[in-house]
Design a protein around this motif. Structure first.
Motif, short mmCIF file in Angstrom:
data_model
loop_
_atom_site.label_atom_id
_atom_site.label_comp_id
_atom_site.label_asym_id
_atom_site.label_seq_id
_atom_site.Cartn_x
_atom_site.Cartn_y
_atom_site.Cartn_z
N ALA A 163 27.98 36.81 24.18
CA ALA A 163 29.06 37.83 23.53
C ALA A 163 28.26 39.16 22.31
N ALA A 164 27.96 37.72 21.43
CA ALA A 164 27.86 38.75 19.90
C ALA A 164 25.96 38.98 20.00
N ASP B 141 24.86 39.64 23.25
CA ASP B 141 24.67 40.98 24.57
C ASP B 141 24.61 42.00 23.04
N ASP B 142 26.56 42.17 22.68
CA ASP B 142 26.68 43.58 21.16
C ASP B 142 25.36 43.91 20.70
N THR B 143 25.08 42.78 20.00
CA THR B 143 23.23 43.15 19.22
C THR B 143 22.41 43.85 20.09
N ASN C 157 22.61 45.62 22.74
CA ASN C 157 22.72 47.14 22.78
C ASN C 157 23.40 48.09 21.70
N ARG C 158 23.39 47.84 20.31
CA ARG C 158 23.49 47.87 19.23
C ARG C 158 21.73 48.51 18.69
#
Length: 110
Positions: A97-98, A100-102, A104-105
């Motif tokens: 999750a961390a 994937d989130d990064t 996307n950012r």
């Protein structure tokens, strides 16, 4: 009286010669990363950086990479190289999750 330049391990016959050396030597320069200008003193660089036009030169990618305080961001590297270095430092892997989130950012900042 001889004056000495420690980083270069050189001696100069006068203080004026040492000052001239410091003005022209790259090791003594203070560089502004956003605009790639060189200054002879830390004070001159700090005054330059207070200019609002310089402060507005940060890109979304600069803001993204600087949001990781432990990351030694070098704007002269390509965004892909910087992201790879950040990913390696943080130990991110796919489908976490961390990570994937990064990712996307990072994509949004591009």
């Amino acid at each position: 009286m001889r004056s000495r330049c420690v980083p270069y391990d050189r001696s100069f016959d006068s203080e004026a010669s040492l000052k001239q050396h410091k003005r022209t030597s790259l090791v003594h320069a203070f560089n502004c990363t956003p605009c790639n200008r060189r200054f002879d003193s830390e004070e001159a660089l700090q005054q330059h950086l207070r200019d609002p036009r310089i402060q507005d030169t940060e890109t979304p990618l600069d803001i993204f990479f600087r949001s990781f305080p432990a990351f030694n961001y070098d704007p002269s590297l390509s965004p892909a190289t910087s992201y790879t270095n950040l990913q390696r430092q943080e130990g991110w892997r796919r489908n976490i999750a961390a990570s994937d989130d990064t990712w996307n950012r990072y994509q949004d900042a591009l």
